[in-house]
Design a protein around this motif. Structure first.
Motif, mmCIF file in Angstrom:
data_model
loop_
_atom_site.group_PDB
_atom_site.id
_atom_site.type_symbol
_atom_site.label_atom_id
_atom_site.label_comp_id
_atom_site.label_asym_id
_atom_site.label_seq_id
_atom_site.Cartn_x
_atom_site.Cartn_y
_atom_site.Cartn_z
ATOM 1 N N ARG A 21 -3.922 -4.737 -0.920
ATOM 2 C CA ARG A 21 -3.138 -4.101 -1.970
ATOM 3 C C ARG A 21 -3.979 -3.291 -2.943
ATOM 4 O O ARG A 21 -3.536 -2.283 -3.470
ATOM 5 N N ALA A 24 -5.462 0.994 -2.449
ATOM 6 C CA ALA A 24 -4.891 2.290 -2.825
ATOM 7 C C ALA A 24 -5.539 2.815 -4.098
ATOM 8 O O ALA A 24 -5.988 3.969 -4.154
ATOM 9 N N LEU A 25 -5.614 1.978 -5.113
ATOM 10 C CA LEU A 25 -6.214 2.399 -6.377
ATOM 11 C C LEU A 25 -7.709 2.657 -6.213
ATOM 12 O O LEU A 25 -8.251 3.598 -6.800
ATOM 13 N N ASP A 186 -2.192 3.057 4.707
ATOM 14 C CA ASP A 186 -0.898 3.162 4.040
ATOM 15 C C ASP A 186 -1.069 4.109 2.855
ATOM 16 O O ASP A 186 -1.688 3.758 1.851
ATOM 17 N N ARG A 188 1.281 5.441 0.956
ATOM 18 C CA ARG A 188 2.381 5.498 -0.007
ATOM 19 C C ARG A 188 1.909 5.295 -1.439
ATOM 20 O O ARG A 188 2.245 6.084 -2.328
ATOM 21 N N LYS A 189 1.123 4.258 -1.674
ATOM 22 C CA LYS A 189 0.663 3.993 -3.039
ATOM 23 C C LYS A 189 -0.334 5.050 -3.505
ATOM 24 O O LYS A 189 -0.290 5.501 -4.651
ATOM 25 N N SER A 190 -1.229 5.440 -2.610
ATOM 26 C CA SER A 190 -2.212 6.464 -2.974
ATOM 27 C C SER A 190 -1.529 7.777 -3.316
ATOM 28 O O SER A 190 -1.875 8.442 -4.298
ATOM 29 N N PHE A 192 1.458 8.114 -4.379
ATOM 30 C CA PHE A 192 2.179 7.935 -5.642
ATOM 31 C C PHE A 192 1.263 8.203 -6.825
ATOM 32 O O PHE A 192 1.616 8.942 -7.750
ATOM 33 N N TRP A 193 0.054 7.615 -6.794
ATOM 34 C CA TRP A 193 -0.881 7.807 -7.899
ATOM 35 C C TRP A 193 -1.336 9.257 -8.001
ATOM 36 O O TRP A 193 -1.369 9.836 -9.094
#
Length: 216
Positions: A21, A24-25, A186, A188-190, A192-193
């Motif tokens: 998790r 991504a950040l 994945d 999606r989170k990357s 998004f940021w």
């Protein structure tokens, strides 16, 4: 490319795997830092920028190969933001073009690393990938042939421009398909940021215009 990597190697049926998790950040922060450093290196001196960009991209690609797609997206999305920091100090158009070419150097370095990794045993074991990898390699060879032809019989600068425009989508495709096949990528989170940052920056610039731009 790292043989072991941070994540377990997977095949094309990797839907059952999920990336950690916090990755991504981490990928976004590392990518933003690398883009800022590489553009700054180009601002110091173009040959130094090329060498620094190659070295930093090589390190990141080996340390976190699953984050390379995020790095490339970040380079194309945020590079010009960093370039604006140095606009008042750019002496000529050639230097300006060199700074704007940072993302291409990042992409080509990553592409060469992933292209070399295509010949690893674990990659050749993925039969679903063989056609696409062979097609990518053949197209890459064809593009390089026309680059050489353009340099010899035409204008070298024009040949390089056409090479950049044709090799860019191929390099992105090769990196994407190989990274997705080997690692639980994945985006999606990357995305998004990165997308949220671009939207926020755009609205701030639209609202405060020169008052905001003068900060850079």
């Amino acid at each position: 490319m790292s043989v072991t990597g941070t994540y377990p190697p997977v095949g094309l049926d990797a839907s059952s795997f999920e990336a950690p998790r916090g990755d991504a950040l981490l990928h976004v922060c590392v990518s933003l830092t690398l883009v800022a450093l590489t553009v700054s290196a180009f601002a110091v001196w173009t040959p130094f920028g090329i060498a620094a960009t190659f070295l930093l991209t090589l390190i990141v690609a080996n340390a976190m190969p699953a984050g390379v797609p995020v790095l490339i997206i970040c380079a194309f999305l945020y590079q010009n933001l960093v370039v604006t920091w140095y606009t008042p100090y750019i002496p000529d158009n050639d230097t300006f073009d060199a700074l704007r070419g940072t993302n291409f150097v990042i992409l080509m370095t990553a592409f060469c690393i992933f292209l070399a990794a295509s010949f690893q045993q674990r990659v050749r074991a993925l039969t679903e990938l063989r056609f696409w990898l062979l097609l990518s390699i053949v197209l890459c060879g064809t593009i390089c042939f026309y680059l050489a032809l353009g340099i010899v019989h035409g204008q070298p600068k024009d040949a390089v421009v056409y090479f950049r425009n044709t090799i860019t989508p191929l390099a992105c495709f090769h990196i994407a398909v190989l990274a997705a096949s080997l690692y639980p990528v994945d985006l999606r989170k990357s995305m998004f940021w990165l997308g949220a940052g671009a939207v926020i920056y755009g609205y701030v610039e639209l609202t405060f215009t020169m008052d905001f731009l003068s900060l850079f």
